[in-house]
Design a protein around this motif. Structure first.
Motif, short mmCIF file in Angstrom:
data_model
loop_
_atom_site.label_atom_id
_atom_site.label_comp_id
_atom_site.label_asym_id
_atom_site.label_seq_id
_atom_site.Cartn_x
_atom_site.Cartn_y
_atom_site.Cartn_z
N MET A 1 0.83 -1.20 0.00
CA MET A 1 0.00 0.00 0.00
C MET A 1 0.87 1.25 0.00
N GLN A 2 0.32 2.32 -0.56
CA GLN A 2 1.03 3.59 -0.64
C GLN A 2 0.86 4.38 0.67
N LEU A 3 1.99 4.73 1.29
CA LEU A 3 1.97 5.52 2.52
C LEU A 3 2.95 6.67 2.40
N THR A 4 2.71 7.73 3.16
CA THR A 4 3.69 8.81 3.23
C THR A 4 4.89 8.34 4.05
N ILE A 8 5.10 5.70 7.15
CA ILE A 8 6.04 4.57 7.14
C ILE A 8 6.86 4.53 8.43
N ASN A 136 11.65 5.73 -0.72
CA ASN A 136 11.60 4.29 -1.02
C ASN A 136 12.60 3.49 -0.18
N ASN A 168 6.51 12.62 1.02
CA ASN A 168 6.44 11.81 -0.19
C ASN A 168 5.87 10.44 0.10
N LYS A 169 5.35 9.80 -0.94
CA LYS A 169 4.72 8.49 -0.77
C LYS A 169 5.57 7.38 -1.38
N ALA A 170 5.43 6.19 -0.81
CA ALA A 170 6.13 5.00 -1.33
C ALA A 170 5.31 3.78 -0.99
N GLU A 171 5.60 2.70 -1.65
CA GLU A 171 4.93 1.43 -1.37
C GLU A 171 5.48 0.85 -0.06
N TYR A 172 4.57 0.48 0.82
CA TYR A 172 4.98 -0.08 2.10
C TYR A 172 4.34 -1.45 2.28
N THR A 173 5.16 -2.44 2.63
CA THR A 173 4.67 -3.78 2.96
C THR A 173 5.19 -4.14 4.34
#
Length: 558
Positions: A1-4, A8, A136, A168-173
């Motif tokens: 999911m995309q989070l700031t 994160i 990222n 900024n946003k990035a994919e977080y798992t």
């Protein structure tokens, strides 16, 4: 999911099992605080009165619990205010993660408002530090920071995050935390060498340092002492790793160590050093330290071998693991004559103080009596710190928290807040001198704000006691800048911040006041009036041989 980036940060803290953060907000870190607001039921934030207090609180939380402490600060002065707390943790090998935020990436290096190169500033006092310019890479960096802080020889790690990276946003798992692994097998050659030294020794002594606490090796240490049949001494950092109530315990080693310990280490033929680094305050004259002994050192950090004192044999490894291996192969030893001599010395050289009036040692003994030895004791730095080390019998590790390496005045109050938050079931007492208390006494307001029931004991002698002691003994009583006679009223100050303040002048008054403080279960400040010329005895003069330990009687007679 995309989070700031800010989200994160919070999610990664949750991954690491963080339940408490100590800090102070500001412009550059606002995004992180905004994300934290949405998770305040999962991560408690303690707003301190000063960022230094936040760093010390994270440190105290870590020492008391064994977990990684976490603190937040904004850019510029917010970040630099953490520096003393980070250095304190670094010197004592305390795992901590400090998260600071900086100006945006495009503004770095341009003397922007509240910009500082905090990564550069803290490089010598962190195990590692990061500046994360790409969102990222943020999650992996935070995870790596926690692993570094806790693994091997623990220490603080700093993560600096520019403000735009937190937006900024990035994919977080989400990732599950991987438990750190310890080396299970020690070098057999090192173990055999150690075994040979132990078996041929007639007068062994065991010196325990903070590494035994950090590696959770108390059980293994007790078994090792049983098998060695040897007396035990410790450093400030090693308090509680071996129980101070055990008959084989001989008190602390070093400048204000007991005569029994100092004379015994000077006479022994084998000194087994477990997780200690040979600080100058322990060794005295390093060239004459344990001059009759072979030295076996066990430490996780190879850099400590032969650094301050030349050793005979070293074992590099986790203390708990090394002792487990040694205990498997070590036959039962017996040193009846040596142990009898140590017992005689303990009777011959007891700690002494004036029983007629209110003194620091009496205060410590009364605290011990009323808490039945089960309190978590935190100290500032100075005479009171030494008295707390000498007169309270620490039965368990992580119950004596003090700045041993850096000697930070102002450490204890913040650390006591962190300790109480981390171990709420414990009675937490911070012991301070009036000089130290002045450094960060604003954290009493933090205790009140967050309803953290610590007991603050101020040994108020109206001087900088330890410095005055040195001026008295070595500077012909030239009391330069050490007299604190003014109109500061600690009782009124405590009340002004919402705490309970009580002034005591006699032993009876202290007993009643401390009893009341235990019952109140709220922040209490006890202003204890003691003599300005009370001293910490015994003592070794700076740079002298430990065998030259002297006390008040020796000074008077010679």
């Amino acid at each position: 999911m995309q989070l700031t980036g800010a989200e994160i940060v919070i999610e990664c803290l949750k991954e690491q099992g963080v339940d408490t953060v100590f800090g102070y907000p500001g412009g550059a870190i606002l995004n992180v605080y905004d994300a934290l607001y949405k998770h305040q039921d999962e991560i408690r934030h303690i707003l301190t009165s000063h960022e230094q207090g936040a760093a010390h609180a994270a440190d105290g939380y870590s020492r008391a619990t064994g977990k990684v402490g976490v603190c937040f600060a904004t850019s510029g002065p917010g970040a630099t205010n953490l520096v003393t707390g980070i250095a304190t943790a670094y010197m004592d090998s305390i795992p901590m993660v400090a998260i600071t935020c900086n100006v945006g990436v495009a503004l770095l290096g341009k003397d922007s408002f509240q910009e500082i190169d905090i990564a550069g500033i803290t490089l010598p006092i962190t195990k590692h530090n990061f500046i994360v310019k790409d969102v990222n890479k943020l999650a992996d960096t935070i995870r790596k920071a926690f692993v570094i802080a806790k693994s091997g020889r623990p220490a603080p790690v700093l993560i600096d995050i520019p403000k735009d990276v937190t937006a900024n946003k990035a994919e977080y798992t989400r990732q599950e935390r991987t438990p750190s692994k310890k080396e299970e097998i020690c070098c057999s050659q090192e173990l055999e060498g150690a075994l040979k030294l132990i078996k041929t020794s007639k007068k062994p002594y065991i010196f325990v340092g903070g590494g035994a606490v950090l590696s959770e090796a108390s059980k293994e240490l007790l078994e090792f002492v049983d098998k060695m049949d040897a007396p035990v001494t410790d450093s400030l950092m090693g308090k509680g790793a071996f129980p101070g109530t055990d008959e084989r315990y001989t008190g602390m080693l070093g400048m204000h160590g007991t005569k029994t310990a100092n004379f015994g280490v000077s006479e022994c033929d084998l000194l087994v050093v477990i997780g200690a680094r040979f600080s100058d305050r322990v060794t005295g004259n390093a060239k004459k330290f344990a001059k009759n002994a072979k030295i076996l050192q066990i430490d996780i950090d190879a850099a400590e071998m032969n650094k301050n004192v030349l050793i005979t044999q070293g074992i590099v490894g986790d203390i708990k693991t090394v002792l487990q291996q040694l205990n498997k192969i070590l036959p039962q030893q017996e040193h009846r004559e040596w142990m009898e001599k140590i017992r005689e010395n303990k009777e011959k050289y007891p700690l002494r103080y004036n029983p007629e009036t209110l003194t620091g040692p009496h205060i410590i003994e009364e605290i011990y009596r009323q808490t039945q030895g089960d309190a978590l004791v935190v100290t500032e730095v100075g005479q009171h710190q030494m008295w707390a080390a000498q007169y309270y019998k620490y039965k368990e590790p992580r119950t004596y928290l003090t700045s041993g390496g850096l000697g930070t005045m102002g450490y204890g109050l913040g650390a006591s807040l962190g300790a109480k938050v981390g171990r709420p079931e414990k009675t937490v007492v911070n012991i301070a001198g009036d000089g130290c208390f002045r450094m960060n006494m604003n954290e009493i307001a933090t205790a009140v704000r967050h309803q953290i029931p610590i007991i603050q004991v101020v040994m108020n002698n109206h001087v900088l006691g330890m410095v005055r002691q040195w001026q008295d003994l070595f500077y012909e009583k030239r009391y330069s800048a050490t007299i604190l006679e003014d109109k500061v009223d600690f009782v009124k100050l405590a009340e002004a911040m919402g705490a309970v303040g009580i002034r005591v002048e006699t032993k009876e008054e202290f007993a009643e006041a401390f009893k009341k403080a235990l019952k109140l279960q709220e922040p209490v400040v006890l202003d204890c009036q003691i003599g300005c010329d009370d001293k910490v005895w015994p003592m070794v003069a700076p740079g002298a041989d430990l065998s030259k330990t002297f006390d008040e009687t020796d000074k008077r007679e010679g």
